[in-house]
Scaffold this motif. Structure first.
Motif, mmCIF file in Angstrom:
data_model
loop_
_atom_site.group_PDB
_atom_site.id
_atom_site.type_symbol
_atom_site.label_atom_id
_atom_site.label_comp_id
_atom_site.label_asym_id
_atom_site.label_seq_id
_atom_site.Cartn_x
_atom_site.Cartn_y
_atom_site.Cartn_z
ATOM 1 N N ALA A 210 0.828 -1.207 0.000
ATOM 2 C CA ALA A 210 0.000 0.000 0.000
ATOM 3 C C ALA A 210 0.862 1.256 0.000
ATOM 4 O O ALA A 210 0.552 2.243 -0.674
ATOM 5 N N ILE A 211 1.952 1.238 0.748
ATOM 6 C CA ILE A 211 2.864 2.385 0.792
ATOM 7 C C ILE A 211 3.462 2.639 -0.581
ATOM 8 O O ILE A 211 3.505 3.769 -1.072
ATOM 9 N N GLU A 212 3.919 1.572 -1.229
ATOM 10 C CA GLU A 212 4.543 1.734 -2.534
ATOM 11 C C GLU A 212 3.540 2.237 -3.565
ATOM 12 O O GLU A 212 3.845 3.143 -4.352
ATOM 13 N N GLU A 213 2.334 1.676 -3.561
ATOM 14 C CA GLU A 213 1.309 2.112 -4.513
ATOM 15 C C GLU A 213 0.946 3.575 -4.298
ATOM 16 O O GLU A 213 0.792 4.346 -5.264
ATOM 17 N N THR A 214 0.817 3.970 -3.032
ATOM 18 C CA THR A 214 0.449 5.353 -2.726
ATOM 19 C C THR A 214 1.587 6.305 -3.066
ATOM 20 O O THR A 214 1.364 7.405 -3.592
ATOM 21 N N ARG A 215 2.827 5.893 -2.784
ATOM 22 C CA ARG A 215 3.981 6.729 -3.113
ATOM 23 C C ARG A 215 4.038 6.994 -4.612
ATOM 24 O O ARG A 215 4.215 8.128 -5.054
ATOM 25 N N VAL A 216 3.854 5.952 -5.394
ATOM 26 C CA VAL A 216 3.912 6.090 -6.841
ATOM 27 C C VAL A 216 2.775 6.975 -7.350
ATOM 28 O O VAL A 216 2.976 7.865 -8.187
ATOM 29 N N GLU A 217 1.558 6.759 -6.809
ATOM 30 C CA GLU A 217 0.387 7.519 -7.261
ATOM 31 C C GLU A 217 0.508 9.001 -6.913
ATOM 32 O O GLU A 217 0.323 9.869 -7.771
ATOM 33 N N ILE A 218 0.819 9.294 -5.648
ATOM 34 C CA ILE A 218 0.922 10.696 -5.245
ATOM 35 C C ILE A 218 2.073 11.373 -5.964
ATOM 36 O O ILE A 218 1.961 12.492 -6.461
ATOM 37 N N GLY A 219 3.214 10.674 -6.025
ATOM 38 C CA GLY A 219 4.385 11.240 -6.690
ATOM 39 C C GLY A 219 4.117 11.565 -8.144
ATOM 40 O O GLY A 219 4.499 12.632 -8.643
ATOM 41 N N ALA A 220 3.440 10.669 -8.856
ATOM 42 C CA ALA A 220 3.166 10.881 -10.282
ATOM 43 C C ALA A 220 2.256 12.085 -10.494
ATOM 44 O O ALA A 220 2.468 12.887 -11.420
ATOM 45 N N ARG A 221 1.263 12.240 -9.630
ATOM 46 C CA ARG A 221 0.314 13.335 -9.818
ATOM 47 C C ARG A 221 0.942 14.682 -9.470
ATOM 48 O O ARG A 221 0.684 15.695 -10.127
ATOM 49 N N TYR A 222 1.769 14.708 -8.441
ATOM 50 C CA TYR A 222 2.466 15.951 -8.128
ATOM 51 C C TYR A 222 3.491 16.289 -9.201
ATOM 52 O O TYR A 222 3.679 17.452 -9.560
ATOM 53 N N LEU A 223 4.170 15.265 -9.736
ATOM 54 C CA LEU A 223 5.145 15.529 -10.787
ATOM 55 C C LEU A 223 4.474 16.140 -12.006
ATOM 56 O O LEU A 223 5.017 17.066 -12.626
ATOM 57 N N GLU A 224 3.294 15.633 -12.360
ATOM 58 C CA GLU A 224 2.561 16.199 -13.490
ATOM 59 C C GLU A 224 2.241 17.667 -13.247
ATOM 60 O O GLU A 224 2.395 18.518 -14.134
ATOM 61 N N LEU A 225 1.808 17.971 -12.029
ATOM 62 C CA LEU A 225 1.511 19.352 -11.665
ATOM 63 C C LEU A 225 2.764 20.213 -11.703
ATOM 64 O O LEU A 225 2.772 21.311 -12.273
ATOM 65 N N PHE A 226 3.863 19.740 -11.093
ATOM 66 C CA PHE A 226 5.105 20.513 -11.044
ATOM 67 C C PHE A 226 5.650 20.755 -12.440
ATOM 68 O O PHE A 226 6.203 21.826 -12.729
ATOM 69 N N HIS A 227 5.536 19.758 -13.321
ATOM 70 C CA HIS A 227 5.991 19.940 -14.707
ATOM 71 C C HIS A 227 5.196 21.053 -15.386
ATOM 72 O O HIS A 227 5.762 21.879 -16.115
ATOM 73 N N ALA A 228 3.879 21.074 -15.151
ATOM 74 C CA ALA A 228 3.039 22.108 -15.761
ATOM 75 C C ALA A 228 3.426 23.498 -15.256
ATOM 76 O O ALA A 228 3.516 24.459 -16.043
ATOM 77 N N LEU A 229 3.677 23.622 -13.963
ATOM 78 C CA LEU A 229 4.072 24.911 -13.400
ATOM 79 C C LEU A 229 5.449 25.336 -13.902
ATOM 80 O O LEU A 229 5.669 26.506 -14.225
ATOM 81 N N ALA A 230 6.390 24.386 -13.978
ATOM 82 C CA ALA A 230 7.738 24.701 -14.463
ATOM 83 C C ALA A 230 7.686 25.166 -15.920
ATOM 84 O O ALA A 230 8.415 26.088 -16.315
ATOM 85 N N ALA A 231 6.811 24.534 -16.714
ATOM 86 C CA ALA A 231 6.691 24.929 -18.118
ATOM 87 C C ALA A 231 6.083 26.329 -18.233
ATOM 88 O O ALA A 231 6.539 27.156 -19.033
ATOM 89 N N ALA A 232 5.047 26.610 -17.442
ATOM 90 C CA ALA A 232 4.384 27.918 -17.502
ATOM 91 C C ALA A 232 5.323 29.038 -17.069
ATOM 92 O O ALA A 232 5.317 30.138 -17.648
ATOM 93 N N LEU A 233 6.132 28.766 -16.051
ATOM 94 C CA LEU A 233 7.052 29.773 -15.518
ATOM 95 C C LEU A 233 8.407 29.754 -16.217
ATOM 96 O O LEU A 233 9.264 30.579 -15.923
ATOM 97 N N ARG A 234 8.571 28.793 -17.112
ATOM 98 C CA ARG A 234 9.823 28.584 -17.861
ATOM 99 C C ARG A 234 11.022 28.469 -16.915
ATOM 100 O O ARG A 234 11.928 29.294 -16.899
ATOM 101 N N LEU A 235 10.967 27.369 -16.150
ATOM 102 C CA LEU A 235 12.033 27.054 -15.207
ATOM 103 C C LEU A 235 12.741 25.780 -15.649
ATOM 104 O O LEU A 235 12.153 24.934 -16.324
#
Length: 267
Positions: free
Chosen positions: A163-188
């Motif tokens: 359960a820990i591994e599944e949750t780590r992967v799920e939360i991490g993937a969704r935050y990474l998608e968000l962070f990538h979008a913000l980095a692209a918008a701010l051009r970082l």
């Protein structure tokens, strides 16, 4: 003739309906705990009592134990996993939320505008996140702590570990998608001196955000407040130390992208 106050029984409910009802109540009890989620508080008795008190529904131990879940721990983990399905926090994802609003309204054509937008996006979104009732980052910690409380020889160890591994992967993937979008918008981009790709950089930043949120949530949103002259013209602004720490972490691993001298890339 049946009494109008008769308490409902689970006999008319299918196994899948009862499972959803138990998970729904578990989420309600988690929300009531605010950010310090204690999965052990989700014991069968507390859930049954809550159902009877709030919905006039009586559920018995025999109707769920070994019929829906092999153990109480398995039920607790299912509730935590269900909570994780709603992650990340609305304060980060909502189009009308703090982060999206700052980026949408920012001056992204100038270097100073992008610096200000990055700092302000972190300030307002993290201030909102630490003050909200959302249990986003506490869910991952709660599952991790459940594992720490078990012996490797325990029959449930493998279940909790998975359960820990599944949750780590799920939360991490969704935050990474968000962070990538913000980095692209701010051009970082990642700081070149670190020699690390963007995905690795953002995942490490996510891990820091999780740890910082967990730590500062213990003291509560009203503690660790700062007033700093960080406005565009030196205006004093309200910061939570969590927000300031995330900003400090971000500027050590990210810099401005684009055609400019290297000495002008710092956030």
């Amino acid at each position: 003739m049946a009494s109008p106050n008769r308490i409902s029984t689970p006999k008319r409910r299918s196994r899948s309906d009862l499972r959803e009802l138990m998970l729904e109540v578990g989420l309600e009890l988690i929300s009531a705990q605010r950010q310090l989620v204690n999965p052990d508080a989700l014991n069968y008795k507390s859930v049954f009592d809550y159902l009877e008190r709030t919905r006039n529904i009586r559920v018995t131990h025999a109707s769920v134990h070994e019929r829906i879940w092999p153990s109480q721990r398995a039920y607790q983990l299912d509730v935590l996993r269900r909570a994780a399905e709603g992650l990340p926090a609305p304060t980060f994802l909502d189009e009308a939320g703090a982060a999206a609003t700052v980026v949408r309204e920012a001056d992204l054509e100038s270097k100073d505008g992008r610096r200000i937008a990055t700092r302000e996006m972190i300030r307002v979104s993290c201030n909102a996140d630490i003050s909200s009732d959302d249990v986003t980052l506490s869910v991952y910690r709660s599952i991790r702590m459940a594992l720490a409380g078990l012996n490797e020889a325990d029959d449930e160890y493998a279940l909790v570990e998975r359960a820990i591994e599944e949750t780590r992967v799920e939360i991490g993937a969704r935050y990474l998608e968000l962070f990538h979008a913000l980095a692209a918008a701010l051009r970082l981009r990642p700081r070149a001196v670190l020699g690390v790709d963007l995905n690795t950089t953002l995942y490490r930043l996510f891990a820091q955000v999780v740890a910082l949120a967990d730590g500062f949530a213990i003291d509560g949103a009203d503690e660790n407040r700062l007033e700093l002259p960080t406005g565009p013209n030196g205006e004093v602004q309200d910061w939570h130390l969590y927000s300031w720490s995330v900003w400090c972490a971000a500027r050590t691993v990210l810099e401005l992208d684009g055609d400019m001298p290297d000495n002008e890339r710092a956030l």
